[in-house]
Design a protein around this motif. Structure first.
Motif, PDB file in Angstrom:
ATOM      1  N   LYS A 262       0.902  -1.175   0.000  1.00  0.00           N
ATOM      2  CA  LYS A 262       0.000   0.000   0.000  1.00  0.00           C
ATOM      3  C   LYS A 262       0.929   1.210   0.000  1.00  0.00           C
ATOM      4  O   LYS A 262       1.395   1.666   1.035  1.00  0.00           O
ATOM      5  CB  LYS A 262      -0.893  -0.029   1.245  1.00  0.00           C
ATOM      6  CG  LYS A 262      -2.204   0.744   1.132  1.00  0.00           C
ATOM      7  CD  LYS A 262      -2.062   2.194   0.779  1.00  0.00           C
ATOM      8  CE  LYS A 262      -1.647   3.059   1.937  1.00  0.00           C
ATOM      9  NZ  LYS A 262      -1.361   4.475   1.522  1.00  0.00           N
TER      10      LYS A 262
ATOM     11  N   GLU B 100      -0.290   7.528  -1.106  1.00  0.00           N
ATOM     12  CA  GLU B 100      -1.256   8.021  -2.097  1.00  0.00           C
ATOM     13  C   GLU B 100      -0.748   9.289  -2.789  1.00  0.00           C
ATOM     14  O   GLU B 100      -1.335   9.747  -3.757  1.00  0.00           O
ATOM     15  CB  GLU B 100      -2.620   8.277  -1.439  1.00  0.00           C
ATOM     16  CG  GLU B 100      -2.651   9.315  -0.325  1.00  0.00           C
ATOM     17  CD  GLU B 100      -2.270   8.757   1.053  1.00  0.00           C
ATOM     18  OE1 GLU B 100      -1.314   7.950   1.144  1.00  0.00           O
ATOM     19  OE2 GLU B 100      -2.919   9.158   2.037  1.00  0.00           O
TER      20      GLU B 100
ATOM     21  N   SER C 231       5.318   8.295   9.527  1.00  0.00           N
ATOM     22  CA  SER C 231       5.480   9.204  10.671  1.00  0.00           C
ATOM     23  C   SER C 231       5.225   8.459  11.988  1.00  0.00           C
ATOM     24  O   SER C 231       4.551   7.425  12.008  1.00  0.00           O
ATOM     25  CB  SER C 231       4.513  10.377  10.523  1.00  0.00           C
ATOM     26  OG  SER C 231       3.191   9.887  10.470  1.00  0.00           O
TER      27      SER C 231
ATOM     28  N   GLU D 214       9.248  17.083  14.364  1.00  0.00           N
ATOM     29  CA  GLU D 214       9.827  16.782  13.050  1.00  0.00           C
ATOM     30  C   GLU D 214       9.205  17.727  12.025  1.00  0.00           C
ATOM     31  O   GLU D 214       7.980  17.764  11.877  1.00  0.00           O
ATOM     32  CB  GLU D 214       9.518  15.327  12.662  1.00  0.00           C
ATOM     33  CG  GLU D 214      10.148  14.933  11.335  1.00  0.00           C
ATOM     34  CD  GLU D 214       9.809  13.519  10.888  1.00  0.00           C
ATOM     35  OE1 GLU D 214       8.664  13.075  11.106  1.00  0.00           O
ATOM     36  OE2 GLU D 214      10.694  12.867  10.313  1.00  0.00           O
TER      37      GLU D 214
HETATM   38  P1  NAD Z   1       2.605   9.178   6.933  1.00  0.00           P
HETATM   39  O1  NAD Z   1       2.744   8.550   8.267  1.00  0.00           O
HETATM   40  O2  NAD Z   1       1.658  10.310   6.771  1.00  0.00           O
HETATM   41  O3  NAD Z   1       2.115   8.067   5.864  1.00  0.00           O
HETATM   42  C1  NAD Z   1       2.753   6.821   5.748  1.00  0.00           C
HETATM   43  C2  NAD Z   1       1.744   5.796   5.250  1.00  0.00           C
HETATM   44  O4  NAD Z   1       0.699   5.676   6.205  1.00  0.00           O
HETATM   45  C3  NAD Z   1       1.094   6.169   3.925  1.00  0.00           C
HETATM   46  O5  NAD Z   1       1.000   5.013   3.125  1.00  0.00           O
HETATM   47  C4  NAD Z   1      -0.273   6.692   4.348  1.00  0.00           C
HETATM   48  O6  NAD Z   1      -1.260   6.448   3.362  1.00  0.00           O
HETATM   49  C5  NAD Z   1      -0.565   5.913   5.599  1.00  0.00           C
HETATM   50  N1  NAD Z   1      -1.395   6.665   6.551  1.00  0.00           N
HETATM   51  C6  NAD Z   1      -1.426   8.022   6.700  1.00  0.00           C
HETATM   52  N2  NAD Z   1      -2.294   8.352   7.686  1.00  0.00           N
HETATM   53  C7  NAD Z   1      -2.819   7.196   8.156  1.00  0.00           C
HETATM   54  C8  NAD Z   1      -3.774   6.884   9.177  1.00  0.00           C
HETATM   55  N3  NAD Z   1      -4.362   7.829   9.917  1.00  0.00           N
HETATM   56  N4  NAD Z   1      -4.063   5.586   9.398  1.00  0.00           N
HETATM   57  C9  NAD Z   1      -3.483   4.603   8.679  1.00  0.00           C
HETATM   58  N5  NAD Z   1      -2.569   4.855   7.689  1.00  0.00           N
HETATM   59  C10 NAD Z   1      -2.244   6.123   7.435  1.00  0.00           C
HETATM   60  O7  NAD Z   1       4.072   9.564   6.441  1.00  0.00           O
HETATM   61  P2  NAD Z   1       4.498  10.396   5.151  1.00  0.00           P
HETATM   62  O8  NAD Z   1       4.142  11.816   5.356  1.00  0.00           O
HETATM   63  O9  NAD Z   1       4.048   9.705   3.907  1.00  0.00           O
HETATM   64  O10 NAD Z   1       6.097  10.221   5.204  1.00  0.00           O
HETATM   65  C11 NAD Z   1       6.932  11.039   5.969  1.00  0.00           C
HETATM   66  C12 NAD Z   1       7.215  10.429   7.324  1.00  0.00           C
HETATM   67  O11 NAD Z   1       7.820   9.152   7.182  1.00  0.00           O
HETATM   68  C13 NAD Z   1       8.215  11.241   8.135  1.00  0.00           C
HETATM   69  O12 NAD Z   1       7.775  11.266   9.476  1.00  0.00           O
HETATM   70  C14 NAD Z   1       9.510  10.460   8.005  1.00  0.00           C
HETATM   71  O13 NAD Z   1      10.432  10.642   9.065  1.00  0.00           O
HETATM   72  C15 NAD Z   1       8.991   9.074   7.992  1.00  0.00           C
HETATM   73  N6  NAD Z   1       9.947   8.146   7.399  1.00  0.00           N
HETATM   74  C16 NAD Z   1      10.618   7.322   8.246  1.00  0.00           C
HETATM   75  C17 NAD Z   1      11.554   6.454   7.730  1.00  0.00           C
HETATM   76  C18 NAD Z   1      12.319   5.541   8.622  1.00  0.00           C
HETATM   77  O14 NAD Z   1      13.057   4.724   8.121  1.00  0.00           O
HETATM   78  N7  NAD Z   1      12.186   5.618   9.926  1.00  0.00           N
HETATM   79  C19 NAD Z   1      11.791   6.405   6.345  1.00  0.00           C
HETATM   80  C20 NAD Z   1      11.075   7.256   5.512  1.00  0.00           C
HETATM   81  C21 NAD Z   1      10.145   8.133   6.060  1.00  0.00           C
END
Ligand code: NAD
Length: 503
Positions: A179, A182, A232, A388
């Motif tokens: 998944k 988006e 996140s 962050e």
């Molecule tokens: P995000 O958490 O918003 O989204 C990640 C995934 O979760 C997406 O596929 C999204 O569709 C899904 N998602 C979003 N909200 C959700 C919810 N309420 N319930 C269930 N699923 C949900 O993250 P992002 O903005 O796409 O990416 C940036 C974040 O990812 C930053 O915090 C970054 O530090 C982190 N990140 C961490 C690593 C690591 O290795 N630790 C690597 C890359 C990115």
């Protein structure tokens, strides 16, 4: 502001083919450098996810029985295809994410390295054996597939982060349901086509597009056995808790606030190069970006001078343009959020040395640009330190001494990466030992481990106990089974109700 051009409608990838059935909700995908909407992405509901998982479960049963030789042939073919299509894949990433092409190519390369690691499936799945644990009795370990593994991934590495997961899951004999984010889903659909072209049986690699509804359906589906999440921290915590409560093994990698400590004896030019590269590369949208520099003793002023010189030379623009160092942020919403953090930093009394908020890029006025931003005199308690930001904002905290610096780093709730710049071997060793982070750099600002080591943070940067890819990834993608066997041997005869001990 987003404008519309001719938009494509994307699909899911189920049972080895594009699948557009049954979606009622759609999201918009934009080109980050122009703000134009380029595609509509379907959001899967529970029914679509169920169809996808059932197909994956059926495929997993057969794929789990496939020979190592069959799997490695597919993996080698996939490796060749990713390599051959690397520029096309990078261009898709640049268009939707915004990062410059060279950076996108680097992302493809780091994903490819995981495929190469997985190509050695015969080596990585070798068990161990102990002959003669007792008279005429041998013991050995098997590592068997988990079944259906799901991956939920963030926007910032749309090809590499999924590749931290699926090549190893598939090499280990699992089916994998992705998944993707988006916000930039297109490259995952192209990767699905390449898996099919490589000869992967239908259903072993699946893509379901969507948002929270699709994630929840995966986290609660009885036929999903394991979940890898990267994103996140609040969502990582939620995914870990929900998936675990539904009996799945879960690894959930979260957000970061990576610190780089600069000691006065460091090579200041090298440190400034590293901080600018790691602070502003990909417009700060990397989980291993350096977002806090801790300047120790009297090095802050010379360091800041060198950083500012380098910022002044950076070219910000459309990631496809020649000579461009830094592209836009992924969305207008995210750009506005990063700008709000800069406002908050000023309001809370930090010293704004370079302000990226007013930057515009000629001919790309609709793009989500925000220029490199630099703060001095930042302290814990300010939002720009505590939270962050995930944008091109580098904050500098001044510390009197190394003990003060390490205490600051370790008090931070995140623990993804941390770096130290120094020429003092003793200080570097102390930092390696003391720091509460999962990945440590010594004069290396972004210490992202190679594919044959594992990647993962500590504290609020990872929920679960196993890091991703490398040996820990293999552990996550397999279940261990220990066999103890003996063949008919007269010395074993006789009933004995005592607890068995080796003899
Ligand atoms: P995000 O958490 O918003 O989204 C990640 C995934 O979760 C997406 O596929 C999204 O569709 C899904 N998602 C979003 N909200 C959700 C919810 N309420 N319930 C269930 N699923 C949900 O993250 P992002 O903005 O796409 O990416 C940036 C974040 O990812 C930053 O915090 C970054 O530090 C982190 N990140 C961490 C690593 C690591 O290795 N630790 C690597 C890359 C990115």
């Amino acid at each position: 502001m987003s404008t519309h051009v001719d938009t494509a409608t994307l699909h899911h990838w189920i049972d080895g083919a594009p699948d557009a059935a049954g979606s009622e909700r759609f999201g918009e995908v934009t080109e980050s450098a122009t703000g134009q909407v380029t595609a509509r992405v379907p959001f899967a509901g529970a029914q679509t996810v169920d169809r996808a998982v059932r197909s994956a479960a059926a495929a997993a049963a057969a794929w789990g029985q496939s020979s190592i030789s069959q799997r490695s042939k597919v993996l080698f073919a996939f490796r060749e295809l990713i390599h051959a299509h690397r520029e096309e894949l990078a261009a898709i990433v640049t268009r939707e994410h915004g990062k410059v092409l060279a950076d996108a190519l680097g992302e493809v390369q780091r994903g490819l390295e995981v495929v190469e690691f997985a190509c050695g499936v015969g080596e990585i799945l070798k068990g161990d054996m102990t002959p003669g644990v007792s008279r005429g009795v041998d013991s050995y370990t098997l590592r068997q597939p988990v079944g259906v593994m799901a991956g939920i991934t963030p926007f910032n590495f749309p090809i590499m982060v999924p590749m931290w997961m699926h090549p190893i899951a598939i090499a280990c004999g699992n089916a994998f349901v992705l998944k993707p984010s988006e916000q930039d889903p297109s490259v995952s659909l192209r990767v699905a086509e390449l898996w099919a072209q490589a000869g992967l049986p239908d259903g072993v690699f699946t893509v379901v597009n969507g948002d929270k509804e699709a994630v929840d359906a995966l986290l609660t589906h009885p036929q999903v056995d394991a979940v890898s999440f990267v994103g996140s921290t609040p969502i990582a915590r939620y995914v870990h808790e929900t998936g675990s409560a539904h009996g799945k093994r879960v690894q959930a990698l979260g957000g970061a606030k990576n610190h780089a400590v600069v000691l006065p004896d460091a090579d200041m030019e090298l440190a400034a190069d590293g901080l600018v590269s790691a602070g502003y590369g990909s417009a700060g949208q990397r989980c291993m970006a350096v977002s806090v520099a801790v300047a120790v003793g009297d090095c802050a002023d010379p360091l800041l001078e060198q950083i500012q010189e380098r910022i002044a030379a950076l070219k910000v623009g459309d990631g496809t343009g020649a000579g461009v160092d830094m592209g836009p942020l992924v969305s207008e919403r995210h750009r506005a959020r990063v700008a709000e953090y800069v406002d908050a930093g000023v309001a809370e009394g930090a010293k704004l040395l370079v302000d990226g908020r007013t930057l515009t890029v000629e001919g790309r006025e609709g793009g989500h640009f925000l220029g490199p931003t630099l703060f001095d005199d930042v302290r814990p308690g300010m939002r720009i330190y505590d939270e962050e930001i995930f944008g091109p904002v580098l904050v500098v905290v001044r510390a009197e001494s190394y003990p003060e610096a390490i205490a600051l780093v370790n008090a931070n709730p995140f623990g993804n990466g941390a770096a130290i710049f120094t020429n003092d071997g003793g200080a570097a060793r102390a930092f390696e030992q003391d720091v509460t982070a999962g990945m440590v750099g010594v004069n290396v600002p972004i210490p992202v481990p190679m594919a044959y080591h594992s990647f993962g943070g500590w504290k609020a940067s990872l929920f679960g106990d196993v890091h991703i890819h490398g040996p820990e990834g293999v552990r996550f993608c397999t279940r261990a089974k220990v066999v103890t066997r003996r063949w008919a041997d007269p010395s074993h005869r006789g009933v004995d109700l005592g607890f068995p001990t080796a003899g």
